[in-house]
Design a protein around this motif. Structure first.
Motif, PDB file in Angstrom:
ATOM      1  N   ARG A   1      74.217  36.785  65.183  1.00  0.00           N
ATOM      2  CA  ARG A   1      74.209  37.896  66.238  1.00  0.00           C
ATOM      3  C   ARG A   1      75.272  38.398  67.104  1.00  0.00           C
ATOM      4  NH1 ARG A   1      68.345  37.224  66.456  1.00  0.00           N
ATOM      5  NH2 ARG A   1      68.785  38.139  68.886  1.00  0.00           N
ATOM      6  N   VAL A   2      76.133  37.815  66.985  1.00  0.00           N
ATOM      7  CA  VAL A   2      77.689  38.360  67.788  1.00  0.00           C
ATOM      8  C   VAL A   2      78.809  39.140  66.813  1.00  0.00           C
ATOM      9  CG1 VAL A   2      79.736  37.329  68.832  1.00  0.00           C
ATOM     10  CG2 VAL A   2      77.573  36.769  68.788  1.00  0.00           C
ATOM     11  N   GLU A   3      79.114  39.761  68.149  1.00  0.00           N
ATOM     12  CA  GLU A   3      80.147  40.913  67.057  1.00  0.00           C
ATOM     13  C   GLU A   3      81.497  40.764  67.285  1.00  0.00           C
ATOM     14  OE1 GLU A   3      81.104  45.979  66.738  1.00  0.00           O
ATOM     15  OE2 GLU A   3      79.683  45.283  67.202  1.00  0.00           O
ATOM     16  N   ILE A   4      81.630  40.682  66.766  1.00  0.00           N
ATOM     17  CA  ILE A   4      83.682  39.881  66.843  1.00  0.00           C
ATOM     18  C   ILE A   4      85.005  41.373  66.916  1.00  0.00           C
ATOM     19  CG2 ILE A   4      85.457  38.660  66.121  1.00  0.00           C
ATOM     20  CD1 ILE A   4      83.848  36.314  65.244  1.00  0.00           C
ATOM     21  N   GLU A   5      85.461  41.355  68.272  1.00  0.00           N
ATOM     22  CA  GLU A   5      86.457  43.237  68.175  1.00  0.00           C
ATOM     23  C   GLU A   5      87.564  41.688  68.214  1.00  0.00           C
ATOM     24  OE1 GLU A   5      85.131  45.178  71.361  1.00  0.00           O
ATOM     25  OE2 GLU A   5      82.709  45.521  70.906  1.00  0.00           O
TER      26      GLU A   5
ATOM     27  N   PRO B   1      75.534  35.398  73.672  1.00  0.00           N
ATOM     28  CA  PRO B   1      74.035  35.198  73.220  1.00  0.00           C
ATOM     29  C   PRO B   1      74.229  36.082  72.538  1.00  0.00           C
ATOM     30  CG  PRO B   1      74.581  36.368  76.241  1.00  0.00           C
ATOM     31  CD  PRO B   1      75.837  35.599  75.444  1.00  0.00           C
ATOM     32  N   PRO B   2      72.866  36.018  71.960  1.00  0.00           N
ATOM     33  CA  PRO B   2      72.058  37.501  70.849  1.00  0.00           C
ATOM     34  C   PRO B   2      72.729  38.366  71.401  1.00  0.00           C
ATOM     35  CG  PRO B   2      70.762  35.439  71.222  1.00  0.00           C
ATOM     36  CD  PRO B   2      72.047  35.187  72.353  1.00  0.00           C
ATOM     37  N   ASP B   3      73.314  39.302  70.438  1.00  0.00           N
ATOM     38  CA  ASP B   3      73.212  40.682  70.469  1.00  0.00           C
ATOM     39  C   ASP B   3      74.301  40.913  71.614  1.00  0.00           C
ATOM     40  OD1 ASP B   3      71.599  41.125  68.653  1.00  0.00           O
ATOM     41  OD2 ASP B   3      70.306  41.355  69.782  1.00  0.00           O
ATOM     42  N   SER B   4      75.964  40.004  71.328  1.00  0.00           N
ATOM     43  CA  SER B   4      77.108  40.287  71.960  1.00  0.00           C
ATOM     44  C   SER B   4      78.250  40.306  71.681  1.00  0.00           C
ATOM     45  CB  SER B   4      76.799  39.130  73.846  1.00  0.00           C
ATOM     46  OG  SER B   4      77.449  37.718  72.514  1.00  0.00           O
ATOM     47  N   HIS B   5      79.295  40.434  72.379  1.00  0.00           N
ATOM     48  CA  HIS B   5      80.047  40.622  71.912  1.00  0.00           C
ATOM     49  C   HIS B   5      81.470  39.650  71.819  1.00  0.00           C
ATOM     50  CE1 HIS B   5      78.529  44.660  71.681  1.00  0.00           C
ATOM     51  NE2 HIS B   5      79.428  44.813  70.928  1.00  0.00           N
ATOM     52  N   LEU B   6      82.519  39.295  71.614  1.00  0.00           N
ATOM     53  CA  LEU B   6      83.177  38.419  71.451  1.00  0.00           C
ATOM     54  C   LEU B   6      84.090  38.805  71.217  1.00  0.00           C
ATOM     55  CD1 LEU B   6      84.654  35.822  71.989  1.00  0.00           C
ATOM     56  CD2 LEU B   6      84.193  34.783  69.528  1.00  0.00           C
ATOM     57  N   GLN B   7      85.526  38.935  71.858  1.00  0.00           N
ATOM     58  CA  GLN B   7      86.738  39.939  72.519  1.00  0.00           C
ATOM     59  C   GLN B   7      87.980  38.780  71.563  1.00  0.00           C
ATOM     60  OE1 GLN B   7      86.867  43.252  72.457  1.00  0.00           O
ATOM     61  NE2 GLN B   7      89.081  43.323  72.464  1.00  0.00           N
ATOM     62  N   LEU B   8      88.761  39.688  70.739  1.00  0.00           N
ATOM     63  CA  LEU B   8      90.073  38.650  70.755  1.00  0.00           C
ATOM     64  C   LEU B   8      91.085  39.814  71.064  1.00  0.00           C
ATOM     65  CD1 LEU B   8      89.067  36.772  67.538  1.00  0.00           C
ATOM     66  CD2 LEU B   8      88.770  36.376  69.570  1.00  0.00           C
TER      67      LEU B   8
END
Length: 483
Positions: free
Chosen positions: A336-340, A374-381
């Protein structure tokens, strides 16, 4: 042969040949000059003697009133000069007095001033001769007027004298050349003695003795010794790194191998199917961790050995980030991680091996998903160009890394998380090694939340084939297809 000696691997032989060869050329040129000098000296000596003979013949002809020169006098002259002597005497107005009527004639008309001998070369009965013509005014009742005396002689003894003088000079030059060669060889051996001593000292060293060379050497050899010492220093550092790496790797591999052995023995001794299945599952997991650790160790070693190669084509950082991120999308969705992603529309070419750069990006994203998301977080690239560098910034929303550990996490086998998750503490070490191998960098940036890591590589010019292509993996296309 001489060219082969000059190109010889022996420095002593090359120096000897290159010093002796000019001496040989000078000796040969000196022999030619000495031959000319000997010939001129021989001619001068014999011409002076021939002039005296001409005066003697003239006086004898006057005294004898035109009779032949006496045999005793002629024999004395021949004995002194060595070659047969011929003569002819003319009175005034060309009246022949005495001697040989078939005297040799010069090739051209000669100017015969009174009292001055005139010499010329000619042939007499098929033999080369040297002749002199002398006009003298004689005041005598029978020879009143100008009397012309011509004397000629074969040149055999002249040539023999010239060759004798040349042979003597050449012998002296040869002896001098041999003496010079011996002295040069001795001087070269003495001059190269410090290098020979250095070679002997190095031959006595142990294979692991990489201490700097302290032995005094000639000034010309000091740059070579400094280069060797620098090489020894780099080899020492590399050997220390290798030994440390091997020691740490052996220590890190000991536990997984022991765990595999224990799980295998437990599965072998287990009688219940359920218990055996659990043991086999643990064995599979331990094998997987060992496989991952082995792969990480090999990749870390390859990253440390990698160097910038200007002949390799540039790598597209945008495409590599997009490709690696796609592979991690399923794992991110499960966690549940959103990759941006934020980056340029077109390619961004950087220096480095695409395989190693892809490995570095994979480690960065994998570490972020494991420890910083952690769950429901974002990963920024974010991919961008900054000051001649292609930069990938990875920012998560996890607990972050303490400032005092921002450099420690790039060391080998360092793990801040106490949880056993299959990691071995090599991921960030590989990232930094790959970046430094091409002149880039990898560091952690201060952040209010989470961890932000910047991975930088030198930019490269776009290849010809890709210069006009548009943004194949733009941020919008990436988001539309995978977010």
């Amino acid at each position: 042969m001489i060219a082969g000696l000059i190109r010889a691997r022996s420095l002593r032989t090359r120096l000897f040949v290159m010093i002796l060869l000019p001496l040989i050329v000078v000796a040969a040129a000196s022999s030619v000059v000495l031959h000319w000098l000997a010939r001129d000296m021989s001619r001068s000596l014999y011409d002076d003697t021939l002039k005296v003979v001409a005066h003697t013949v003239a006086r004898e002809a006057v005294l004898t009133k035109g009779d032949l020169v006496t045999d005793s006098l002629l024999d004395s002259l021949v004995g002194a000069l060595g070659d047969p002597i011929y003569y002819r005497v003319h009175a005034d107005e060309g009246y022949f007095l005495v001697g040989h009527s078939d005297a040799p004639q010069p090739d051209r008309d000669l100017d015969l001033p009174g009292g001055v001998p005139v010499f010329f070369d000619a042939d007499y009965h098929g033999e080369p001769v040297r002749a002199v013509v002398l006009r003298e005014f004689i005041s005598d009742p029978d020879f009143d007027g100008w009397t012309t005396v011509q004397v000629w002689q074969t040149v055999t003894q002249r040539q023999a004298l010239s060759m004798t003088m040349l042979a003597q000079s050449a012998t002296v030059l040869m002896l001098l050349l041999i003496a010079a060669a011996a002295l040069v060889w001795f001087g070269i051996r003495r001059g190269l003695a410090p290098l020979t001593d250095l070679r002997a000292a190095m031959a006595l060293r142990h294979t692991n003795d990489l201490r700097p060379i302290r032995r005094p050497v000639p000034r010309e050899a000091e740059p070579l010794v400094r280069t060797i010492n620098n090489l020894f220093q780099r080899l020492t550092a590399e050997l220390e790194r290798r030994n440390s790496f091997i020691s740490n790797a052996a220590h890190q591999l000991r536990n997984p191998v022991a765990a595999i052995q224990a799980q295998a023995e437990a599965a072998r001794d287990s009688h219940a199917l359920t218990d055996r299945a659990e043991r086999l599952q643990d064995l599979t997991e331990a094998t997987r961790r060992l496989s991952r650790m082995s792969q990480q160790l090999l990749r870390f070693d390859a990253a440390n050995e990698g160097r910038a190669d200007r002949d390799t084509p540039p790598a597209d950082l945008v495409r590599l980030v997009a490709d690696v991120a796609r592979r991690h999308v399923p794992a991110a969705l499960r966690a549940r991680v959103e990759i941006e992603y934020d980056g340029p529309d077109g390619p961004l070419y950087v220096q480095g091996d695409p395989v190693l750069i892809e490995e570095a990006i994979d480690n960065l994203i994998d570490n972020a998903l494991r420890y910083g998301c952690p769950p429901d977080s974002h990963l920024q690239l974010r991919v961008e160009s900054r000051f001649g560098m292609g930069v990938l910034t990875v920012a998560d929303e996890g607990p972050g890394i303490p400032a005092e550990s921002s450099e420690k996490v790039f060391e080998r086998f360092v793990r801040l998380s106490p949880v056993e998750d299959g990691g071995c503490g090599l991921g960030l070490s590989i990232v930094r090694a790959i970046a430094k191998g091409v002149g880039g960098s990898a560091r952690i940036l201060p952040a209010e939340r989470g961890c932000t890591l910047r991975f930088s590589l030198p930019l490269r010019a776009a290849p010809q084939a890709a210069a006009g292509s548009g943004g194949k993996d733009s941020s919008r296309q990436f988001a539309d297809r995978f977010m």
